[in-house]
Write a protein that holds these residues in place. Structure first.
Motif, PDB file in Angstrom:
ATOM      1  N   ALA A  80     -11.019-130.551 -10.199  1.00 42.79           N
ATOM      2  CA  ALA A  80     -12.101-131.307  -9.561  1.00 42.79           C
ATOM      3  C   ALA A  80     -12.240-130.921  -8.089  1.00 42.79           C
ATOM      4  N   ALA A  81     -11.117-130.547  -7.471  1.00 43.35           N
ATOM      5  CA  ALA A  81     -11.164-130.124  -6.064  1.00 43.35           C
ATOM      6  C   ALA A  81     -12.006-128.856  -5.919  1.00 43.35           C
ATOM      7  N   GLU A  82     -11.889-127.962  -6.886  1.00 43.10           N
ATOM      8  CA  GLU A  82     -12.701-126.733  -6.832  1.00 43.10           C
ATOM      9  C   GLU A  82     -14.184-127.051  -6.972  1.00 43.10           C
ATOM     10  N   VAL A  83     -14.485-127.951  -7.898  1.00 45.55           N
ATOM     11  CA  VAL A  83     -15.881-128.377  -8.078  1.00 45.55           C
ATOM     12  C   VAL A  83     -16.383-129.026  -6.788  1.00 45.55           C
ATOM     13  N   ALA A  84     -15.540-129.863  -6.183  1.00 47.41           N
ATOM     14  CA  ALA A  84     -15.940-130.576  -4.958  1.00 47.41           C
ATOM     15  C   ALA A  84     -16.269-129.591  -3.833  1.00 47.41           C
ATOM     16  N   GLU A  85     -15.455-128.561  -3.713  1.00 47.53           N
ATOM     17  CA  GLU A  85     -15.705-127.558  -2.671  1.00 47.53           C
ATOM     18  C   GLU A  85     -16.997-126.806  -2.937  1.00 47.53           C
ATOM     19  N   GLU A  86     -17.169-126.438  -4.207  1.00 47.63           N
ATOM     20  CA  GLU A  86     -18.371-125.709  -4.609  1.00 47.63           C
ATOM     21  C   GLU A  86     -19.624-126.531  -4.311  1.00 47.63           C
ATOM     22  N   MET A  87     -19.544-127.862  -4.566  1.00 48.30           N
ATOM     23  CA  MET A  87     -20.694-128.739  -4.363  1.00 48.30           C
ATOM     24  C   MET A  87     -20.808-129.238  -2.930  1.00 48.30           C
ATOM     25  N   ASN A  88     -19.749-129.020  -2.139  1.00 46.40           N
ATOM     26  CA  ASN A  88     -19.617-129.662  -0.833  1.00 46.40           C
ATOM     27  C   ASN A  88     -19.855-131.170  -0.963  1.00 46.40           C
ATOM     28  N   HIS A  89     -19.155-131.734  -1.941  1.00 50.27           N
ATOM     29  CA  HIS A  89     -19.282-133.161  -2.242  1.00 50.27           C
ATOM     30  C   HIS A  89     -17.918-133.602  -2.765  1.00 50.27           C
ATOM     31  N   HIS A  90     -17.331-134.623  -2.118  1.00 54.41           N
ATOM     32  CA  HIS A  90     -15.906-134.876  -2.297  1.00 54.41           C
ATOM     33  C   HIS A  90     -15.619-136.294  -2.777  1.00 54.41           C
ATOM     34  N   PRO A  91     -14.971-136.402  -3.927  1.00 57.20           N
ATOM     35  CA  PRO A  91     -14.662-137.725  -4.475  1.00 57.20           C
ATOM     36  C   PRO A  91     -13.495-138.387  -3.746  1.00 57.20           C
ATOM     37  N   ASP A  92     -13.457-139.713  -3.730  1.00 56.27           N
ATOM     38  CA  ASP A  92     -12.259-140.452  -3.331  1.00 56.27           C
ATOM     39  C   ASP A  92     -11.410-140.596  -4.589  1.00 56.27           C
ATOM     40  N   ILE A  93     -10.143-140.225  -4.489  1.00 52.48           N
ATOM     41  CA  ILE A  93      -9.276-140.195  -5.673  1.00 52.48           C
ATOM     42  C   ILE A  93      -8.006-140.985  -5.407  1.00 52.48           C
ATOM     43  N   ASP A  94      -7.677-141.859  -6.351  1.00 53.04           N
ATOM     44  CA  ASP A  94      -6.416-142.597  -6.312  1.00 53.04           C
ATOM     45  C   ASP A  94      -5.564-142.090  -7.477  1.00 53.04           C
ATOM     46  N   ILE A  95      -4.342-141.647  -7.174  1.00 50.25           N
ATOM     47  CA  ILE A  95      -3.458-141.084  -8.208  1.00 50.25           C
ATOM     48  C   ILE A  95      -2.257-141.993  -8.384  1.00 50.25           C
ATOM     49  N   ARG A  96      -2.058-142.474  -9.603  1.00 53.94           N
ATOM     50  CA  ARG A  96      -0.880-143.304  -9.933  1.00 53.94           C
ATOM     51  C   ARG A  96      -0.322-142.827 -11.260  1.00 53.94           C
ATOM     52  N   TRP A  97       0.811-142.117 -11.183  1.00 52.42           N
ATOM     53  CA  TRP A  97       1.412-141.469 -12.359  1.00 52.42           C
ATOM     54  C   TRP A  97       0.315-140.710 -13.089  1.00 52.42           C
ATOM     55  N   ARG A  98      -0.031-141.069 -14.337  1.00 53.82           N
ATOM     56  CA  ARG A  98      -1.007-140.252 -15.066  1.00 53.82           C
ATOM     57  C   ARG A  98      -2.412-140.859 -15.055  1.00 53.82           C
ATOM     58  N   THR A  99      -2.570-141.888 -14.259  1.00 52.72           N
ATOM     59  CA  THR A  99      -3.880-142.533 -14.140  1.00 52.72           C
ATOM     60  C   THR A  99      -4.525-142.176 -12.806  1.00 52.72           C
ATOM     61  N   THR A 100      -5.728-141.633 -12.886  1.00 53.03           N
ATOM     62  CA  THR A 100      -6.472-141.353 -11.652  1.00 53.03           C
ATOM     63  C   THR A 100      -7.738-142.202 -11.650  1.00 53.03           C
ATOM     64  N   THR A 101      -8.068-142.733 -10.483  1.00 52.59           N
ATOM     65  CA  THR A 101      -9.292-143.508 -10.314  1.00 52.59           C
ATOM     66  C   THR A 101     -10.178-142.762  -9.327  1.00 52.59           C
ATOM     67  N   TRP A 102     -11.431-142.615  -9.723  1.00 57.94           N
ATOM     68  CA  TRP A 102     -12.381-141.781  -8.989  1.00 57.94           C
ATOM     69  C   TRP A 102     -13.525-142.632  -8.474  1.00 57.94           C
ATOM     70  N   LEU A 103     -13.901-142.402  -7.226  1.00 61.96           N
ATOM     71  CA  LEU A 103     -15.036-143.120  -6.645  1.00 61.96           C
ATOM     72  C   LEU A 103     -15.981-142.080  -6.036  1.00 61.96           C
ATOM     73  N   LEU A 104     -17.212-142.117  -6.509  1.00 57.42           N
ATOM     74  CA  LEU A 104     -18.218-141.169  -6.026  1.00 57.42           C
ATOM     75  C   LEU A 104     -19.340-141.905  -5.305  1.00 57.42           C
ATOM     76  N   THR A 105     -19.664-141.420  -4.138  1.00 58.64           N
ATOM     77  CA  THR A 105     -20.815-141.920  -3.391  1.00 58.64           C
ATOM     78  C   THR A 105     -21.221-140.821  -2.410  1.00 58.64           C
ATOM     79  N   THR A 106     -22.431-140.881  -1.933  1.00 62.29           N
ATOM     80  CA  THR A 106     -22.865-139.869  -0.962  1.00 62.29           C
ATOM     81  C   THR A 106     -22.908-140.524   0.411  1.00 62.29           C
ATOM     82  N   HIS A 107     -21.855-140.313   1.178  1.00 65.21           N
ATOM     83  CA  HIS A 107     -21.728-140.966   2.481  1.00 65.21           C
ATOM     84  C   HIS A 107     -22.934-140.642   3.369  1.00 65.21           C
ATOM     85  N   ASP A 108     -23.325-139.367   3.352  1.00 67.17           N
ATOM     86  CA  ASP A 108     -24.433-138.930   4.220  1.00 67.17           C
ATOM     87  C   ASP A 108     -25.728-139.700   3.950  1.00 67.17           C
ATOM     88  N   ALA A 109     -25.936-140.076   2.679  1.00 63.87           N
ATOM     89  CA  ALA A 109     -27.178-140.756   2.293  1.00 63.87           C
ATOM     90  C   ALA A 109     -27.005-142.272   2.293  1.00 63.87           C
TER      91      ALA A 109
END
Ligand SMILES: C[C@H](O)[C@H](O)[C@H]1CNC2=NC(N)=NC(=O)C2=N1
Length: 102
Positions: A46-75
């Motif tokens: 996902a980090a590679e995709v984020a760089e390619e898009m220049n759009h970066h998710p907020d990610i919380d990592i807890r063992w094998r569970t990840t929580t993702w938050l997407l928003t466009t700060h600029d907009a």
């Protein structure tokens, strides 16, 4: 910069993204990977995709569970970039054998 989506546009597009729900100005998903290394591989891809898009998710990592938050700060809210990224993260998660988190 992408324009803000209307509430209706967000709702309609979330119908194709069962993992994702709206939380105010963001969309969020909890993704459970088979194990911790798989969770990290999802984040790495996902980090590679984020760089390619220049759009970066907020990610919380807890063992094998990840929580993702997407928003466009600029907009100041949700844009088509968030929807597109949600689809791409969902596809990455699927490839790594992830399921819905709780
Ligand atoms: C300057 C640069 O284009 C911006 O800061 C980008 C980087 N990544 C970003 N990521 C997200 N999620 N929202 C943004 O508005 C954003 N803006």
């Amino acid at each position: 910069m992408s324009r803000l989506l209307t509430d209706e546009e967000v709702e309609r597009q979330l119908a194709d993204l069962p993992l994702w729900t709206r939380e105010g100005d963001a969309i969020v998903a909890t993704i459970e990977a088979p194990d911790f290394p798989a969770a990290i591989r999802i984040v790495t891809d996902a980090a590679e995709v984020a760089e390619e898009m220049n759009h970066h998710p907020d990610i919380d990592i807890r063992w094998r569970t990840t929580t993702w938050l997407l928003t466009t700060h600029d907009a100041g809210g949700l844009t088509q970039l968030d929807v597109e990224q949600a689809h791409r993260i969902t596809e990455i998660a699927r490839r790594h054998g992830a399921t819905h988190g709780g």
